[in-house]
Design a protein around this motif. Structure first.
Motif, PDB file in Angstrom:
ATOM      1  N   PRO A 229      41.236  35.408 -11.100  1.00 41.30           N
ATOM      2  CA  PRO A 229      40.433  34.846 -10.017  1.00 41.30           C
ATOM      3  C   PRO A 229      39.545  35.936  -9.438  1.00 41.30           C
ATOM      4  N   PRO A 230      38.408  35.667  -8.834  1.00 40.31           N
ATOM      5  CA  PRO A 230      38.006  34.341  -8.393  1.00 40.31           C
ATOM      6  C   PRO A 230      37.208  33.562  -9.421  1.00 40.31           C
ATOM      7  N   ASP A 231      36.834  34.162 -10.559  1.00 37.05           N
ATOM      8  CA  ASP A 231      35.997  33.452 -11.527  1.00 37.05           C
ATOM      9  C   ASP A 231      36.812  32.497 -12.376  1.00 37.05           C
ATOM     10  N   GLN A 232      36.346  31.267 -12.445  1.00 37.13           N
ATOM     11  CA  GLN A 232      36.935  30.217 -13.269  1.00 37.13           C
ATOM     12  C   GLN A 232      35.800  29.563 -14.045  1.00 37.13           C
ATOM     13  N   PRO A 233      36.109  28.879 -15.145  1.00 30.69           N
ATOM     14  CA  PRO A 233      35.054  28.120 -15.817  1.00 30.69           C
ATOM     15  C   PRO A 233      34.445  27.111 -14.835  1.00 30.69           C
ATOM     16  N   LYS A 234      33.138  26.880 -14.973  1.00 33.79           N
ATOM     17  CA  LYS A 234      32.430  25.949 -14.088  1.00 33.79           C
ATOM     18  C   LYS A 234      31.627  24.973 -14.923  1.00 33.79           C
ATOM     19  N   LEU A 235      31.740  23.698 -14.590  1.00 34.24           N
ATOM     20  CA  LEU A 235      30.885  22.702 -15.216  1.00 34.24           C
ATOM     21  C   LEU A 235      29.641  22.556 -14.346  1.00 34.24           C
ATOM     22  N   PHE A 236      28.477  22.807 -14.922  1.00 29.60           N
ATOM     23  CA  PHE A 236      27.210  22.677 -14.214  1.00 29.60           C
ATOM     24  C   PHE A 236      26.436  21.541 -14.857  1.00 29.60           C
ATOM     25  N   LEU A 237      26.140  20.515 -14.065  1.00 28.63           N
ATOM     26  CA  LEU A 237      25.419  19.338 -14.543  1.00 28.63           C
ATOM     27  C   LEU A 237      24.058  19.272 -13.862  1.00 28.63           C
ATOM     28  N   GLN A 238      23.027  18.968 -14.631  1.00 22.03           N
ATOM     29  CA  GLN A 238      21.679  18.791 -14.088  1.00 22.03           C
ATOM     30  C   GLN A 238      21.113  17.469 -14.572  1.00 22.03           C
ATOM     31  N   VAL A 239      20.517  16.722 -13.641  1.00 24.64           N
ATOM     32  CA  VAL A 239      19.811  15.488 -13.970  1.00 24.64           C
ATOM     33  C   VAL A 239      18.317  15.787 -13.870  1.00 24.64           C
ATOM     34  N   LEU A 240      17.585  15.514 -14.948  1.00 28.29           N
ATOM     35  CA  LEU A 240      16.145  15.734 -14.969  1.00 28.29           C
ATOM     36  C   LEU A 240      15.419  14.402 -15.089  1.00 28.29           C
ATOM     37  N   MET A 241      14.323  14.272 -14.337  1.00 26.69           N
ATOM     38  CA  MET A 241      13.424  13.130 -14.484  1.00 26.69           C
ATOM     39  C   MET A 241      12.093  13.687 -14.954  1.00 26.69           C
ATOM     40  N   ASP A 242      11.677  13.258 -16.129  1.00 28.63           N
ATOM     41  CA  ASP A 242      10.423  13.735 -16.716  1.00 28.63           C
ATOM     42  C   ASP A 242      10.370  15.258 -16.754  1.00 28.63           C
ATOM     43  N   GLY A 243      11.513  15.892 -17.038  1.00 25.27           N
ATOM     44  CA  GLY A 243      11.591  17.336 -17.200  1.00 25.27           C
ATOM     45  C   GLY A 243      11.772  18.129 -15.920  1.00 25.27           C
ATOM     46  N   ILE A 244      11.875  17.458 -14.768  1.00 26.22           N
ATOM     47  CA  ILE A 244      12.046  18.132 -13.480  1.00 26.22           C
ATOM     48  C   ILE A 244      13.439  17.836 -12.933  1.00 26.22           C
ATOM     49  N   VAL A 245      14.147  18.869 -12.492  1.00 28.27           N
ATOM     50  CA  VAL A 245      15.496  18.676 -11.945  1.00 28.27           C
ATOM     51  C   VAL A 245      15.420  17.855 -10.662  1.00 28.27           C
ATOM     52  N   VAL A 246      16.154  16.730 -10.634  1.00 32.88           N
ATOM     53  CA  VAL A 246      16.187  15.858  -9.452  1.00 32.88           C
ATOM     54  C   VAL A 246      17.601  15.726  -8.877  1.00 32.88           C
ATOM     55  N   GLY A 247      18.571  16.313  -9.546  1.00 33.61           N
ATOM     56  CA  GLY A 247      19.945  16.286  -9.058  1.00 33.61           C
ATOM     57  C   GLY A 247      20.796  17.254  -9.853  1.00 33.61           C
ATOM     58  N   SER A 248      21.835  17.785  -9.203  1.00 35.98           N
ATOM     59  CA  SER A 248      22.739  18.689  -9.912  1.00 35.98           C
ATOM     60  C   SER A 248      24.082  18.747  -9.190  1.00 35.98           C
ATOM     61  N   ALA A 249      25.073  19.181  -9.936  1.00 36.10           N
ATOM     62  CA  ALA A 249      26.405  19.391  -9.370  1.00 36.10           C
ATOM     63  C   ALA A 249      27.069  20.504 -10.155  1.00 36.10           C
ATOM     64  N   GLU A 250      27.835  21.318  -9.441  1.00 40.78           N
ATOM     65  CA  GLU A 250      28.610  22.371 -10.085  1.00 40.78           C
ATOM     66  C   GLU A 250      30.037  22.259  -9.584  1.00 40.78           C
ATOM     67  N   GLN A 251      30.980  22.199 -10.508  1.00 43.96           N
ATOM     68  CA  GLN A 251      32.385  22.111 -10.123  1.00 43.96           C
ATOM     69  C   GLN A 251      33.165  23.178 -10.862  1.00 43.96           C
ATOM     70  N   GLU A 252      33.844  24.016 -10.077  1.00 38.55           N
ATOM     71  CA  GLU A 252      34.677  25.069 -10.639  1.00 38.55           C
ATOM     72  C   GLU A 252      36.030  24.476 -10.987  1.00 38.55           C
ATOM     73  N   SER A 253      36.587  24.919 -12.111  1.00 35.37           N
ATOM     74  CA  SER A 253      37.913  24.430 -12.475  1.00 35.37           C
ATOM     75  C   SER A 253      38.943  24.996 -11.505  1.00 35.37           C
TER      76      SER A 253
END
Length: 145
Positions: free
Chosen positions: A62-86
């Motif tokens: 710790p403190p580093d854990q694997p993280k899932l990083f999700l990005q939603v793009l509309m027409d190539g531009i990021v419009v939403g994202s979420a990052e969750q650490e395990s």
């Protein structure tokens, strides 16, 4: 003000837990894609993304854990994202998690839009992430009555 649902779109890999096996590393990987039409200028678009994932081979540093990083793009531009650490897991069995988040967009331009979801593990040296399911996104376009 009353709203009317005028368009619906979706994309999915699987609706099932343990329905797929998609390894994720530090390089963003396209996991979902669909198109949606926005028919009028006054609107809002509601996107709901769900990704089930599994963590293995976690280093107990710790403190580093694997993280899932999700990005939603509309027409190539990021419009939403979420990052969750395990969550730290001292057991030998894989840690299973599900991430769900919404992105709300207002007054999206009229026309057809391409939506994409990318996944990555920016801390891939800390452990392995595998997408297992469910993996899906829905998009709804609402306009005033």
């Amino acid at each position: 003000m009353a709203q009317t649902l005028v368009e619906f779109g979706r994309s999915f890999q699987t609706n099932l837990d343990n329905g797929v096996i998609i390894p994720i590393n530090a390089t963003a990987k396209l996991i979902l894609e669909f198109g949606i039409n926005v028919p009028q200028a006054t609107n809002f678009v509601e996107l709901t993304t769900t990704v089930g994932w599994q963590v293995t081979n976690v280093f107990a540093t710790p403190p580093d854990q694997p993280k899932l990083f999700l990005q939603v793009l509309m027409d190539g531009i990021v419009v939403g994202s979420a990052e969750q650490e395990s969550i730290s897991n001292d057991e030998e069995e894989p840690l299973e998690m599900t991430t769900t988040f919404q992105s709300i967009l207002t007054n999206v331009s009229v026309g057809f839009h391409v939506l994409q979801v990318f996944a990555s593990n920016p801390e891939d040296i800390q452990g392995d992430i595998t997408l297992t399911g469910p993996i899906n996104i829905t998009g709804k376009v609402y306009t005033p009555v």
